[in-house]
Scaffold this motif. Structure first.
Motif, PDB file in Angstrom:
ATOM      1  N   GLU A   4      49.870  21.339  53.277  1.00 52.61           N
ATOM      2  CA  GLU A   4      49.328  22.567  52.712  1.00 52.61           C
ATOM      3  C   GLU A   4      50.273  23.093  51.642  1.00 52.61           C
ATOM      4  N   ALA A   5      49.719  23.404  50.480  1.00 54.16           N
ATOM      5  CA  ALA A   5      50.529  23.954  49.387  1.00 54.16           C
ATOM      6  C   ALA A   5      50.654  25.466  49.580  1.00 54.16           C
ATOM      7  N   LYS A   6      51.368  25.843  50.619  1.00 56.00           N
ATOM      8  CA  LYS A   6      51.441  27.267  50.963  1.00 56.00           C
ATOM      9  C   LYS A   6      52.073  28.106  49.857  1.00 56.00           C
ATOM     10  N   ALA A   7      53.039  27.509  49.175  1.00 62.10           N
ATOM     11  CA  ALA A   7      53.709  28.275  48.118  1.00 62.10           C
ATOM     12  C   ALA A   7      52.770  28.608  46.979  1.00 62.10           C
ATOM     13  N   TRP A   8      51.687  27.846  46.863  1.00 60.04           N
ATOM     14  CA  TRP A   8      50.777  28.044  45.744  1.00 60.04           C
ATOM     15  C   TRP A   8      49.493  28.739  46.175  1.00 60.04           C
ATOM     16  N   LYS A   9      49.361  29.008  47.468  1.00 67.40           N
ATOM     17  CA  LYS A   9      48.095  29.513  47.995  1.00 67.40           C
ATOM     18  C   LYS A   9      47.788  30.905  47.474  1.00 67.40           C
ATOM     19  N   GLU A  10      46.576  31.074  46.990  1.00 66.86           N
ATOM     20  CA  GLU A  10      46.139  32.367  46.476  1.00 66.86           C
ATOM     21  C   GLU A  10      45.192  32.998  47.482  1.00 66.86           C
ATOM     22  N   THR A  11      45.500  34.218  47.917  1.00 68.55           N
ATOM     23  CA  THR A  11      44.645  34.876  48.899  1.00 68.55           C
ATOM     24  C   THR A  11      44.127  36.227  48.417  1.00 68.55           C
ATOM     25  N   GLU A  12      44.801  36.840  47.457  1.00 68.11           N
ATOM     26  CA  GLU A  12      44.456  38.215  47.122  1.00 68.11           C
ATOM     27  C   GLU A  12      44.245  38.476  45.635  1.00 68.11           C
ATOM     28  N   GLY A  13      44.252  37.441  44.802  1.00 69.02           N
ATOM     29  CA  GLY A  13      44.216  37.705  43.370  1.00 69.02           C
ATOM     30  C   GLY A  13      45.529  38.361  42.967  1.00 69.02           C
ATOM     31  N   PRO A  14      45.485  39.344  42.060  1.00 68.37           N
ATOM     32  CA  PRO A  14      46.715  40.043  41.687  1.00 68.37           C
ATOM     33  C   PRO A  14      47.343  40.675  42.928  1.00 68.37           C
ATOM     34  N   SER A  15      48.567  40.288  43.230  1.00 68.12           N
ATOM     35  CA  SER A  15      49.164  40.707  44.503  1.00 68.12           C
ATOM     36  C   SER A  15      50.662  40.943  44.406  1.00 68.12           C
ATOM     37  N   LEU A  16      51.165  41.247  43.218  1.00 73.58           N
ATOM     38  CA  LEU A  16      52.611  41.414  43.011  1.00 73.58           C
ATOM     39  C   LEU A  16      53.365  40.215  43.593  1.00 73.58           C
ATOM     40  N   ASN A  18      55.731  37.339  44.401  1.00 73.88           N
ATOM     41  CA  ASN A  18      57.181  37.128  44.238  1.00 73.88           C
ATOM     42  C   ASN A  18      57.916  38.377  43.773  1.00 73.88           C
ATOM     43  N   PHE A  19      57.377  39.533  44.055  1.00 74.33           N
ATOM     44  CA  PHE A  19      58.003  40.790  43.595  1.00 74.33           C
ATOM     45  C   PHE A  19      58.630  41.506  44.779  1.00 74.33           C
ATOM     46  N   ASP A  20      59.942  41.746  44.690  1.00 71.57           N
ATOM     47  CA  ASP A  20      60.681  42.484  45.714  1.00 71.57           C
ATOM     48  C   ASP A  20      61.227  43.738  45.046  1.00 71.57           C
ATOM     49  N   GLU A  21      60.514  44.829  45.197  1.00 76.06           N
ATOM     50  CA  GLU A  21      60.861  46.053  44.462  1.00 76.06           C
ATOM     51  C   GLU A  21      62.257  46.555  44.803  1.00 76.06           C
ATOM     52  N   LYS A  22      62.593  46.590  46.067  1.00 76.54           N
ATOM     53  CA  LYS A  22      63.914  47.091  46.457  1.00 76.54           C
ATOM     54  C   LYS A  22      65.021  46.219  45.887  1.00 76.54           C
ATOM     55  N   LEU A 322      64.020  44.759  27.780  1.00 77.08           N
ATOM     56  CA  LEU A 322      64.015  44.731  29.241  1.00 77.08           C
ATOM     57  C   LEU A 322      62.602  44.972  29.781  1.00 77.08           C
ATOM     58  N   VAL A 323      61.850  45.818  29.083  1.00 77.48           N
ATOM     59  CA  VAL A 323      60.459  46.047  29.457  1.00 77.48           C
ATOM     60  C   VAL A 323      59.660  44.755  29.310  1.00 77.48           C
ATOM     61  N   MET A 324      59.861  44.066  28.186  1.00 74.65           N
ATOM     62  CA  MET A 324      59.154  42.801  27.971  1.00 74.65           C
ATOM     63  C   MET A 324      59.530  41.779  29.046  1.00 74.65           C
ATOM     64  N   HIS A 325      60.778  41.784  29.427  1.00 77.06           N
ATOM     65  CA  HIS A 325      61.225  40.872  30.489  1.00 77.06           C
ATOM     66  C   HIS A 325      60.477  41.165  31.784  1.00 77.06           C
ATOM     67  N   GLY A 326      60.259  42.438  32.078  1.00 72.89           N
ATOM     68  CA  GLY A 326      59.519  42.801  33.277  1.00 72.89           C
ATOM     69  C   GLY A 326      58.083  42.314  33.233  1.00 72.89           C
ATOM     70  N   VAL A 327      57.425  42.479  32.093  1.00 75.79           N
ATOM     71  CA  VAL A 327      56.056  41.983  31.940  1.00 75.79           C
ATOM     72  C   VAL A 327      56.025  40.471  32.131  1.00 75.79           C
ATOM     73  N   ASN A 328      56.966  39.784  31.518  1.00 73.77           N
ATOM     74  CA  ASN A 328      56.993  38.323  31.610  1.00 73.77           C
ATOM     75  C   ASN A 328      57.324  37.829  33.011  1.00 73.77           C
ATOM     76  N   ASN A 329      58.064  38.621  33.779  1.00 80.23           N
ATOM     77  CA  ASN A 329      58.288  38.253  35.177  1.00 80.23           C
ATOM     78  C   ASN A 329      56.963  38.116  35.922  1.00 80.23           C
ATOM     79  N   ARG A 330      56.055  39.039  35.643  1.00 86.58           N
ATOM     80  CA  ARG A 330      54.737  38.996  36.292  1.00 86.58           C
ATOM     81  C   ARG A 330      53.940  37.791  35.803  1.00 86.58           C
ATOM     82  N   VAL A 331      54.002  37.518  34.514  1.00 86.47           N
ATOM     83  CA  VAL A 331      53.301  36.355  33.976  1.00 86.47           C
ATOM     84  C   VAL A 331      53.817  35.082  34.642  1.00 86.47           C
TER      85      VAL A 331
END
Length: 354
Positions: A4-16, A18-22, A322-331
């Protein structure tokens, strides 16, 4: 056996993804808390004097050096330059002397060109101010630098912190204290909010880009930017899409766009324009006005669309990269999903000498 390609599995569409806010907020605040240490180092450099400050790097760190140099070029009379490590090793620089200072950053602390650069600079007798992410690496050894900060932080932020204090020391940053109060109070949260606000958009952008790529594998994607966005344009195209995703790209500055690239743009050419808020924004605006006339496959990412709560309008341009870097992190998070491979697999090939 089924895998199973769990690392690639999509379950929720846009779901932040790999984002760890803290973790992100703590990282930025931890970097900003290093300001007294950076200031103390620059105070010592200033006291001893210098005939030039050289931001040096290779790949992404060279791109960050370009950002720092263009940032200071229009604001400061200090002799500030940017050097590509490999070029310095082969070509040198007759202006570089034992009275010069190198400022560089390295994530691994072991990069071949940077290790060789340090050896060359040590031979000349110049001073070295190093930002290293990895403790215990080659470049953290005491004989490799005069001044050292070890902390895993974005080199764009490191270099700007050093640049800002250099300009303050030179009487060129009157609002330095107010600027830093705002950054230390609001920057980490503002950048985290950028990623949250950009997430759904980045999902759609990445999905559309990968779908187009699958039908046009030999067609490069063009990234365009200027000012402190050109370093972002250059490094994002090369270090992320080419190196980590194996997607053909070309990066070009807004000012050079009209002297070659505009001739080969047709209706379906994939183009992304990075628009920041520094003094070179008018160059990007010119490209933005031109693209709709000839192209139907362009995207404009404009940092001005993000709120950046707590940051004064006059300071926004200094952090738009830095803002652009944040956008690209999501991409990046969603490009990995739709490409169906973890970006870390691509790094396997970095072990081979070339």
């Amino acid at each position: 056996m089924k895998y199973e390609a769990k690392a690639w599995k999509e379950t929720e569409g846009p779901s932040l993804r790999n984002f760890d806010e803290k973790k992100q907020i703590d990282s930025v605040n931890g970097a900003l808390a290093l300001r007294p240490q950076i200031e103390a180092i620059i105070d010592e450099i200033w006291e001893k004097g210098f005939d030039g400050i050289y931001f040096a790097g290779i790949g992404g760190t060279y791109a960050s050096g370009m950002q720092a140099e263009v940032y200071m070029r229009g604001r400061s009379s200090l002799p500030v330059f940017v050097e590509n490590a490999a070029e310095f090793l082969t070509t040198g620089n007759r202006r570089f002397t034992k009275n010069s200072v190198v400022i560089y950053s390295s994530v691994s602390g072991n990069t071949k060109e940077m290790v060789q650069l340090v050896e060359r600079v040590r031979g000349i007798g110049a001073r070295i101010f190093a930002f290293i992410d990895t403790p215990g690496s080659v470049l953290t050894q005491p004989d490799k630098q005069d001044y050292l900060v070890v902390y895993p932080m974005n080199e764009q932020l490191k270099f700007y912190m050093a640049a800002n204090y250099l300009m303050y020391k030179n009487g060129e940053f009157e609002d330095y204290e107010r600027y830093n109060r705002e950054m230390e109070a609001h920057l980490a949260q503002a950048l985290a909010q950028v990623e949250k606000d950009a997430d759904a958009w980045a999902y759609e952008y990445a999905r559309n880009k990968v779908a187009f790529l699958n039908g046009h594998k030999d067609l490069p994607h063009y990234f365009i930017g200027s000012g402190n966005q050109y370093g972002a344009t250059y490094s994002y195209a090369m270090c992320y899409w080419e190196e980590q995703m194996w997607i053909r790209t070309k990066s070009i500055s807004c000012q050079e766009f009209f002297h070659g690239m505009q001739e080969i743009i047709v209706a379906d050419t994939p183009v992304t324009l990075f628009m920041g808020e520094d003094e070179q924004r008018p160059l990007a605006e010119r490209v933005a006005k031109f693209l709709p006339r000839v192209n139907a496959n362009y995207t404009i990412i404009d940092t001005k669309e993000h709120e950046l709560k707590g940051i004064s309008p006059e300071f926004r341009g200094t952090i738009s990269h830095l803002v652009m870097h944040g956008v690209n992190n999501r991409v990046d998070a969603y490009m990995e999903l739709f490409l169906r491979h973890p970006l870390s697999i691509r790094r396997y090939y970095r072990q081979f000498e070339y």
